[in-house]
Design an enzyme around this catalytic site. Sequence first.
Site, PDB file in Angstrom:
ATOM      1  N   LYS A   1       0.854  -1.181   0.000  1.00 32.74           N
ATOM      2  CA  LYS A   1       0.000   0.000   0.000  1.00 32.74           C
ATOM      3  C   LYS A   1       0.891   1.231   0.000  1.00 32.74           C
ATOM      4  O   LYS A   1       1.685   1.441   0.923  1.00 32.74           O
ATOM      5  CB  LYS A   1      -0.919   0.023   1.220  1.00 32.74           C
ATOM      6  CG  LYS A   1      -1.801   1.264   1.255  1.00 32.74           C
ATOM      7  CD  LYS A   1      -2.385   1.500   2.634  1.00 32.74           C
ATOM      8  CE  LYS A   1      -2.926   2.915   2.735  1.00 32.74           C
ATOM      9  NZ  LYS A   1      -3.266   3.286   4.118  1.00 32.74           N
TER      10      LYS A   1
ATOM     11  N   THR B   1      -7.804   3.400  12.881  1.00 30.56           N
ATOM     12  CA  THR B   1      -8.152   4.176  14.071  1.00 30.56           C
ATOM     13  C   THR B   1      -9.591   3.948  14.514  1.00 30.56           C
ATOM     14  O   THR B   1      -9.872   3.906  15.723  1.00 30.56           O
ATOM     15  CB  THR B   1      -7.920   5.674  13.811  1.00 30.56           C
ATOM     16  OG1 THR B   1      -6.592   5.868  13.318  1.00 30.56           O
ATOM     17  CG2 THR B   1      -8.100   6.485  15.075  1.00 30.56           C
TER      18      THR B   1
END
Length: 264
Positions: A106, A216
């Site tokens: 990524k 998160t």
Amino acid sequence: MSDTKVNQPLVIAGNTYSSRLLVGTGKYKDNEETRLALEASGAEIITIAIRRTNIGQNPDEPNLLDELPLDKYTLLPNTAGCYTVDDAVRTCRLARELLGGHKLVKLEVLGDEKTLFPDTIETLKAAQILVDDGFDVMVYTNDDPLIAKELENIGCVAVMPLAAPIGSGLGIRNPYNILTIIENANVPILVDAGVGTASDAAIAMELGCDGILMNTAIAAAQNPVLMASAMKKAIEGGREAYLAGRMPRKRFASASSPIEGTFF
């Protein structure tokens, strides 16, 4: 809608996945909580920040890979914390070396520390270098449809527009741009960054996204393991709702039951 269409897997770089939820491994209180949250999420692809996580480059520190069954997960090394093309490319090459030739990465090249928005010009440059070097690149970008299409044209295997700033939990701020990216794409589109809770995930999937990557939203929840389970369900529900096709929006009421043929 046929069951085959509903159950169609996510395909990235020629590999199929039944889960459309991708999760990160940072911000948890310890490796055990990380493991439990990953299990609850049902995710099959997990992303690891090479610059922040030990996967063997620091032999005297705990190795996250010792906690993860590699026969169960596909690792997605990422370039979090990189602000230049050179740093991002070097990080991906390090991951490939540490992981025995692993090609799926990524890419993110950040523009500044305050917003953590991507530097799209540098991202385009790094993507081209990595694709030419044989990597399968999943790329984090802003929600600009033109940039997203150019990254696809370069050869990225998936494009990952932000919903909102990284770690903000604000949800999808510009659904119309995300929708335009999806409509123009011939590779998987996965929302990356900004999801805060299960309803955000469902909305992204109802737009037609192929999947969502988050960290998160799960790790910073009061109960990360329970939130991971909630996200799994939201993504599955949002995907089914997208495939089912929602009813048209109407300005005025419409009776739920027909009134023709009533006696009074």
